[in-house]
Motif scaffolding. Sequence first.
Motif, short mmCIF file in Angstrom:
data_model
loop_
_atom_site.label_atom_id
_atom_site.label_comp_id
_atom_site.label_asym_id
_atom_site.label_seq_id
_atom_site.Cartn_x
_atom_site.Cartn_y
_atom_site.Cartn_z
N UNK A 119 -1.37 2.84 -2.48
CA UNK A 119 -2.12 4.02 -2.07
C UNK A 119 -1.19 5.24 -2.03
N UNK A 120 0.05 4.98 -1.63
CA UNK A 120 1.04 6.06 -1.54
C UNK A 120 2.28 5.65 -2.31
N UNK A 155 0.82 -1.20 0.00
CA UNK A 155 0.00 0.00 0.00
C UNK A 155 0.86 1.26 0.00
N UNK A 156 2.00 1.17 0.66
CA UNK A 156 2.81 2.38 0.85
C UNK A 156 4.22 2.12 0.35
#
Lengths: 214, 979
Positions: free
Chosen positions: A166-167, A142-143
């Motif tokens: 997401x990031x 996600x990151x």
Amino acid sequence: MAPLAVISLSLCFLLPLLSPAISTNSEGNALHALRRRLSDPTNVLQSWDPTLVNPCTWFHVTCDSHNHVIRLDLGNSNISGTLGPELAQLQHLQYLELYKNDISGEIPKELGNLKNLVGLDLYGNRFEGEIPKSFSGLKSLRFLRLNNNNLTGSIPRELTSLSNLKVFDVSNNDLCGTIPVDGPFGMFSMPSYANNMRLNGPELKGLVPYNFGC
Amino acid sequence: MDSTQISRFSLFITFFSCILAFSFGDNSSSTDAHWLLRIKSKLVDPAGVLESWSLRAHICSWNGLTCSHDEAFVIALNLSASTLSGSIPTELWNLVSLQTLDLSLNLITGSIPPEIGRLRNLRTLLLFANNLSGKVPTEIGLLKKLQVLRIGDNMLAAQIPRSIGNLTELRVLGLAYSQLNGSIPAEIGNLKNLVFLDLQHNSLSGFIPAEIHNCEELQNFAASNNMLDGEIPASIGKLKSLQILNLANNSLSGSIPPEISGLSNLQYLNLLGNRLNGEIPWELNHLVQLQKLDLSSNNLSGTINLLNIHLQNLQVVVFSNNALTGSIPSNFCLKNSNLQQLFLSQNKLSGGFPLGLLNCSSLQQLDLSNNNLEGELPPTIDKLENLTDLLLNNNSFNGSLPPEIGNMSNLENLYLFDNMITGSIPVEIGKLQSLSTIYLYDNQMSGSIPMELTNCASLTAIDFFGNHFSGSIPETIGKLKDLVLLQLRQNDLSGPIPPSLGYCKKLQQLALADNKLSGSLPATFRFLSQLSTITLYNNSFEGPLPDSLYSLRNLKIINFSHNKFSGTILSLTGSNSLTALDLTNNSFSGSIPSRLAISTNLGRLRLANNLLNGSIPSELGRLKELIFLDLSFNNLTGEVPSQLSTCQKLQHLLLNDNHFTGKMPSWLGSLQDLGELHLSSNNFQGQVPAELGNCSRLLKLSLHTNNLSGQIPREIGQLTSLNVLNLQRNNLSGFIPPTIQQCKKLYELRLSENWLSGPIPSEIGKLTELQVILDLSRNLLSGEIPSSLGNLLKLERLNLSFNRLGGELPSSLGQLTSLVTLNLSNNHLRGQLPSTFSGFPPTSFSGNDKLCGPPLTSCMDSAGHENNILSSTAVVCIIVAIVFTSTVICLVMIYIMLRMWCNMRKVLISNSSEGGGNGIEQIKREDQERWMYGDEKKRKGEYWRVMSSMALVPSQNHDDHISSSCIFQVKMDTKKLGI
């Protein structure tokens, strides 16, 4: 002369005899291998005793209830050195936090095998070379923060398959080519890419090759 | 004292003998006697070897002396191994007729005086194995008749004098085991008669002089353990007489000169531990006398091309730790081999088991470990009938262990670990009556452990760790009376431990962890008096421990964790040598025995997850080496004894989930090494002691679910290493101290369910590594949410619910792109939710005053009707504009795209021209600017949302479908460009 010969020869032979099997735990071994690659002037890795059954009581290591390593927190720890392929042994790892240190060398492509990795924070180091294409295997990721390193090459298009991402931050590197637009890359804003001298605008498929200017 | 009396007496004797010497005129031997008595007086002679030296006896009968035939001169003085000390007496130089001087193996100190050059008749000078220091005097070169010079094993430093080259009669030169430095003088080549040259264990550097080839008589040349560098001189091959050449442990480089094959009498060649590279020269096959060959620990590459059929005298070959590749030649051995030891470990040898070796039936030790060998072990391996040691570990051998291995009746050590061997252990293994060590760990073997294994009566070590062995441990294991190590960890073994194991009375290490073993421990364990390590964790053992375990006085490491043991743990306290006791996760009950404190070296005491009750015995304070104390998840009561404050090495203190009472101890602040402190889920009360701020290495501090009250001490800010702080579910009140901003490494912060009041300090926004959670919920916090929280870019969970927070929701929170869960519910917040919050459920925001925007109702709805619907004229205009621009697009598309692309490029370059700096900081700065300049600027930053809700369509229209469409972007830019 004879005793000399016997000494030198028997040494070669006796060494394995003197060290019987020490139980191997792959995650502990992987982390211990990492420790050997790192220089640790402030002794943050002092508690990493490889003779323990598992690494779960080592500081900066967090395990789940099955004694699998899920977090490695060595951000801001004054460590230098390189990473190696052995980190791929940490199959249950969710967070790899190595930010703001002085780690150099390439990012091992084997990190792409960490299927459970949620957060990968390598920002603020001296990593060089390319972002591994194998990161497309980080299906839970996600990151991903790789900013403030010396990374070169283009942003691998394989990363567009990371549906959970997401990031994404690759600012302050030396990347080139164009910025992907597919998949999660539709969401990331400009600061994610800032300060990459040779990184050009968003990808114009079919008009400019994605590694334009690399 | 005695010694002074003796020396006085000897002085008198000396004086008396002087008079004698003068009065009896010029008799040489009597002159010698005079000097010898003076020598006697100078030496310390605790063993009295010089007692016979007295004028009462004839000089030629004195101990250690040899006279010439006519008894006129003393020609030899031999006082070797006589425990003499003192320095070399100067009177010695007067014994000019000496041909042999042997003071070796004594404790003589001081230097070798230059006057030694006066003993011109010396043929043998032996001063080795003393404590002589200083340098080797140049004057030694005056001893032209010298044939044997051995002065090694002293502390002689400095260089070897060049004058040594004058000793042309020299046959033996021994200078080993000193601290000689500098290089080997080239003059050594003058020593035409030299047979034996020993320079080992010095600090000699530089090249081996090529002149050495002039020493044509040289039979033994040893210069190992120096710092010699450069190449091995090719001329060394001219030393036809050489039998022993030992250059081990230097820094020699280059390749092995093929000329070395000229050493036709060489029997021993040792080049281990240098930096030699290149291939092993084929010419070595000419060294037909060679018996021992060690080329290990170099960088040699290429294949092994030596053949035992040429080198029929070979007994020992060591090539370990090089980079040799390929396989071993198939004709390596034919009949009549003498090869006994072959060590090839740590190379890159590949291919299958080298069948060429099977003809070397003389082999006793074979080490092929740490190579890339693969394939099955040949059934004919039993042709190596004399083999005692077979080391094949760390390769990729597969297939099963051939039953024929049972025919290798001399086998003592069998190392097969770290391969991929499958199948079961053949029952024939039981025939190996000499087998002492069997290491099969890290393979894929299965089946049961054959009972026949217990017929191997010589077994001392069994290690089967990390296989798939199933079934039970052989009941007859007790037959192995010499067993010291039994390692069966990580298999699929089941059933109980056979009681006979107790009869392996020499057992020191027993590791049965990670299996499916069950039942209780047999009472016969009381016989295991040598046992020091017992690890049984991760099995299903149950029942109380036999009381008789108390008699095991040598136990050091006990790990019974993750079983179902019950009863008390008293029987594990018989040893006073414990270093680690881990009983985590069992059903042990009763109290913690104070007797544990007798093991003063105990470093790890882990008793968590049991049913222990009572209080912590204060005696544990004697455990000064204690690093790890884990008593969590028990039923322990009372206060934590202050005596624990003396356990100053504590790094982990886990007392959570018990019923401890009393104040949280302030002495915890004195534990400087503390990294982990868990006191949660107890009944601790009172304040969090300010002294805790002294635990500067603390990484995790968990005090949740207690009755702690008062304020959070401002000293918490001194915990600059802290990663995790959990104070939730207490009665803490007052403000959150702004000093918390100094805990810059916090990634998890939980202060929820307290009575904290006042505003959220804006300093929390400096904790930019906060990641796992920031939970301030269920307090009495008031005021506005500080906009600095928008800096917590890594934060994944934020819970501010159930407080009294009011005011506008800061739009900076929209930057929190890492947020996965968010709870702002049940406050008094108002204002528009950042668009990035639209994915959270409405419950994240419920119970507030006036929040609006997705996922809640539109702000337009709540703000009235003025702005929320566009007039129909506007709609028409927009539609017309869309149609118009769409048609234009087709014509100028490519042009536009390239323009836009160039624009982007400029943006990036200008960004980069701001230069250096920390990316995150910079992003933050940019973001802050955006807040200052309002939404419009922000939108500009997000290049494909540029058009979204603002200009074209009101907020119901969304980023997603626009961002996925390239056309919209282009359209935007066309507008920007004024089309």
